[in-house]
Design an enzyme around this catalytic site. Sequence first.
Site, PDB file in Angstrom:
ATOM      1  CB  CYS A  43       5.890   3.582   5.738  1.00 26.33           C
ATOM      2  SG  CYS A  43       7.852   3.905   6.152  1.00 26.33           S
ATOM      3  CE  LYS A  58       6.713  11.157  14.582  1.00 23.44           C
ATOM      4  NZ  LYS A  58       7.207  12.022  13.723  1.00 23.44           N
TER       5      LYS A  58
HETATM    6  N1  LIG Z   1      15.350   7.601   5.500  1.00 25.78           N
HETATM    7  C1  LIG Z   1      14.556   6.665   6.214  1.00 25.78           C
HETATM    8  C2  LIG Z   1      13.456   7.589   5.803  1.00 25.78           C
HETATM    9  C3  LIG Z   1      11.770   6.529   6.888  1.00 25.78           C
HETATM   10  C4  LIG Z   1      10.845   7.723   6.727  1.00 25.78           C
HETATM   11  O1  LIG Z   1      10.964   9.013   6.123  1.00 25.78           O
HETATM   12  N2  LIG Z   1       9.619   7.636   7.149  1.00 25.78           N
HETATM   13  C5  LIG Z   1       8.618   8.257   7.456  1.00 25.78           C
HETATM   14  C6  LIG Z   1       7.022   7.226   6.991  1.00 25.78           C
HETATM   15  S1  LIG Z   1       7.195   7.168   5.224  1.00 25.78           S
HETATM   16  C7  LIG Z   1       8.252   8.517   8.864  1.00 25.78           C
HETATM   17  O2  LIG Z   1       8.484   8.084  10.082  1.00 25.78           O
HETATM   18  N3  LIG Z   1       7.832   9.766   9.285  1.00 25.78           N
HETATM   19  C8  LIG Z   1       7.716  10.371  10.311  1.00 25.78           C
HETATM   20  C9  LIG Z   1       8.020  11.644  10.386  1.00 25.78           C
HETATM   21  O3  LIG Z   1       8.541  11.696   9.649  1.00 25.78           O
HETATM   22  O4  LIG Z   1       7.520  12.899  11.697  1.00 25.78           O
HETATM   23  C10 LIG Z   1      14.308   5.454   6.368  1.00 25.78           C
HETATM   24  O5  LIG Z   1      15.300   5.053   5.200  1.00 25.78           O
HETATM   25  O6  LIG Z   1      14.145   4.831   7.072  1.00 25.78           O
END
Ligand SMILES: N[C@@H](CCC(=O)N[C@@H](CS)C(=O)NCC(=O)O)C(=O)O
Length: 217
Positions: free
Chosen positions: A13, A40
């Site tokens: 990530c 998750k």
């Molecule tokens: N705006 C968030 C974006 C975080 C994000 O998109 N994380 C992704 C992995 S890179 C995630 O956890 N995705 C899981 C999902 O959307 O179910 C940040 O800056 O922390």
Amino acid sequence: MSSTYTLISFDLCPYVERSRVVLHEKGQAFEQVFIDLKNKPDWFLKLSPRGKVPVLVVDEVPIFESAVINEFLEEVLPEPALLPEGAVERARARAWIAFTNDVLMEGLGTLWFAGGDAQQVAQGLKTVRGALERIEEALRAREEGTYFSGASFGLVDATLAPVFTRWASMEAMGWGALLDGLEEVQAYSRALLARESVQAARAEGLTEKMVALLRGE
Ligand SMILES: N[C@@H](CCC(=O)N[C@@H](CS)C(=O)NCC(=O)O)C(=O)O
């Protein structure tokens, strides 16, 4: 008593990687707990209202959103400072962090998750190139320095670094020409990749794992 920091992570990530860069810049010890985003755990969903990583747990209090986590770290661990001194420069740094999230990362997401859809790939390439051109202009407008806001490494650099640690995988996918002619961005990328905190934050085998992900393997 000093606080404990636990970063809930997923190794590929880019948003987690940013917070790792900041923790390394601040010299702050932290634990990491890796989760499977395809499955998750319930305890994670309780901590993360958006179901996304990173989450930084500080003494049992969960903080989510990488930009917020990084600002929090800047506030509680002021040395070395990662935001510029003047109000205008600080606002400018925050604005470029928002731009990176809303435009560059959005474009990269379109590209990375196109899954072979040519139209989606073309749209992603266009958005990413447009964003990189704006970053090139901003870098050209600097009076001096190697990093986004000048001589010192800062939060904008921590936010952009994961884009460039993934660049070798972009090249492997045939998207390397996105940087053609963007001389300042190329030099900036080299400076970021040489930074110790950026190297320390990078996941083991990142390029190979990203290529496998992008190829849907
Ligand atoms: N705006 C968030 C974006 C975080 C994000 O998109 N994380 C992704 C992995 S890179 C995630 O956890 N995705 C899981 C999902 O959307 O179910 C940040 O800056 O922390």
